[in-house]
Design a protein around this motif. Structure first.
Motif, PDB file in Angstrom:
ATOM      1  N   ARG A 170       0.836  -1.216   0.000  1.00  0.00           N
ATOM      2  CA  ARG A 170       0.000   0.000   0.000  1.00  0.00           C
ATOM      3  C   ARG A 170       0.865   1.256   0.000  1.00  0.00           C
ATOM      4  O   ARG A 170       0.612   2.205  -0.757  1.00  0.00           O
ATOM      5  CB  ARG A 170      -0.930   0.018   1.224  1.00  0.00           C
ATOM      6  N   LEU A 199       2.413   1.801  -3.425  1.00  0.00           N
ATOM      7  CA  LEU A 199       1.442   2.288  -4.408  1.00  0.00           C
ATOM      8  C   LEU A 199       1.063   3.737  -4.134  1.00  0.00           C
ATOM      9  O   LEU A 199       0.897   4.538  -5.063  1.00  0.00           O
ATOM     10  CB  LEU A 199       0.180   1.417  -4.384  1.00  0.00           C
ATOM     11  N   GLN A 200       0.915   4.083  -2.868  1.00  0.00           N
ATOM     12  CA  GLN A 200       0.568   5.465  -2.517  1.00  0.00           C
ATOM     13  C   GLN A 200       1.614   6.433  -3.073  1.00  0.00           C
ATOM     14  O   GLN A 200       1.282   7.509  -3.579  1.00  0.00           O
ATOM     15  CB  GLN A 200       0.460   5.599  -1.009  1.00  0.00           C
ATOM     16  N   GLN A 240      -0.955   7.402  -6.481  1.00  0.00           N
ATOM     17  CA  GLN A 240      -2.012   8.286  -5.992  1.00  0.00           C
ATOM     18  C   GLN A 240      -1.999   9.602  -6.771  1.00  0.00           C
ATOM     19  O   GLN A 240      -0.971  10.241  -6.941  1.00  0.00           O
ATOM     20  CB  GLN A 240      -1.846   8.563  -4.496  1.00  0.00           C
ATOM     21  N   ILE A 272      -6.586   7.907  -9.684  1.00  0.00           N
ATOM     22  CA  ILE A 272      -6.469   7.193  -8.412  1.00  0.00           C
ATOM     23  C   ILE A 272      -6.566   8.215  -7.271  1.00  0.00           C
ATOM     24  O   ILE A 272      -5.703   9.077  -7.124  1.00  0.00           O
ATOM     25  CB  ILE A 272      -5.145   6.422  -8.315  1.00  0.00           C
ATOM     26  N   VAL A 325      -4.933   5.201  -1.824  1.00  0.00           N
ATOM     27  CA  VAL A 325      -4.624   3.767  -1.734  1.00  0.00           C
ATOM     28  C   VAL A 325      -4.936   3.367  -0.301  1.00  0.00           C
ATOM     29  O   VAL A 325      -4.305   3.841   0.640  1.00  0.00           O
ATOM     30  CB  VAL A 325      -3.153   3.466  -2.080  1.00  0.00           C
ATOM     31  N   LEU A 348      -8.255   0.967  -4.319  1.00  0.00           N
ATOM     32  CA  LEU A 348      -7.872   2.275  -4.826  1.00  0.00           C
ATOM     33  C   LEU A 348      -9.119   2.981  -5.349  1.00  0.00           C
ATOM     34  O   LEU A 348      -9.636   2.609  -6.415  1.00  0.00           O
ATOM     35  CB  LEU A 348      -6.844   2.147  -5.958  1.00  0.00           C
TER      36      LEU A 348
END
Length: 316
Positions: free
Chosen positions: A11, A14-15, A19, A53, A56, A65
């Motif tokens: 997470r 991905l953030q 994002q 997005i 996340v 998301l």
């Protein structure tokens, strides 16, 4: 199976990389990996393409998301996913990987889905879902209001949660987790302590590894009746659960399988710091520090195993 720290590592990655970015293209290499998206491949593509997005978010081992379909800039809002009613849901399963790659990087052997973003100078432009065993997958799901009106999970302040995760309790790293509510629920459940820790309707995100580690740190037997626990024991146990998970996060999670990696493809190293899990027949570190030689024992538990020290964690 990856547990909460492993999913939180993903997470956070991905953030950092996705994002606020807009999806420009989607390639479904293997439709089996979007089988949970019941409306099919074309609908999956259309739901994602052009969406931004918003955040996340994670609760327990569930990761989603929120998808924003407006054309404005991402606002510096506490609720980055506010205004969305759908989200991209990611199920890692046993071997799922979410990898950030540049388009010129060769495809992974078990690539299932490729999601392209608008170019950004400081970030890879593709999110690739790779899954060798095909137990995981991606889907677009609905966001529903949380039952308590609080944020749905870690990573976003919006009081929304992915429909598939709405039935599970908050996890111990969630800022909205209630110690008092957990203590009360634990008393009512009247079961063995480890069974309660693995019950996602009571507390989410704790799997076999971190349950054993926290129980060892708390000197509690896995079969201790929950109704017999003192509040101070529960408070110490929760403190140790958080400590074990936080320590794991700092080194990228626990990796017993090379398939468990972060978004950059790196493995975690917490297995080198485990005190009890997987150490059957080896000395208990705490007993050893006290001048005793006690060997870690493995006992059958719910079609898996529990590891414990028979001296430190006596069954009362």
């Amino acid at each position: 199976m990856p547990e909460l720290p492993e999913v939180e590592v993903v997470r956070r990655g991905l953030q950092k990389w996705v994002q606020g970015r807009t999806v420009t293209g989607v390639e479904v290499v293997d439709p089996r990996s979007i089988r949970r998206h019941t409306h099919g491949t074309e609908d999956f593509r259309s739901q994602l393409t052009g969406a931004r997005i918003g955040a996340v978010v994670r609760r327990g081992k569930f990761l989603w998301l929120p998808l924003l379909h407006d054309s404005g800039e991402l606002q510096d809002s506490e609720a980055a996913g506010a205004g969305s009613d759908v989200a991209l849901m990611a199920h890692l399963g046993m071997s799922g990987q979410l990898l950030m790659q540049d388009p010129d990087q060769p495809d992974e052997k078990h690539l299932k889905v490729r999601i392209a973003f608008e170019p950004r100078a400081d970030a890879p432009d593709e999110l690739r879902f790779v899954d060798q065993r095909i137990f995981g997958g991606l889907s677009v799901t609905s966001l529903v209001p949380t039952s308590d009106g609080l944020p749905g999970g870690l990573g976003d302040q919006a009081p929304l949660i992915a429909a598939e995760a709405a039935h599970i309790a908050r996890d111990p790293l969630d800022p909205s987790f209630s110690v008092e509510a957990f203590m009360a629920a634990l008393k009512r459940r009247r079961t063995g302590l480890k069974r309660a820790l693995l019950d996602q309707s009571l507390i989410s995100g704790i799997g076999n590894i971190y349950a054993d580690e926290a129980l060892w740190a708390s000197k509690l037997h896995y079969a201790r009746p929950t109704e017999k626990l003192r509040p101070a024991e529960v408070a110490e146990l929760l403190q140790n659960v958080r400590a074990v998970m936080t320590a794991s996060l700092e080194v990228g999670g626990t990796t017993f399988d090379s398939l468990y990696v972060n978004v950059n493809g790196a493995s975690g190293y917490f297995e080198r710091s485990l005190n009890v899990y997987g150490r059957e027949g080896q000395p208990c570190y705490r007993c050893q520090d006290n001048g005793l030689l006690t060997l870690i024992r493995r006992e059958p538990f719910m079609n898996r195993s529990s590891y414990l020290c028979p001296v430190c964690q006596r069954k009362r």
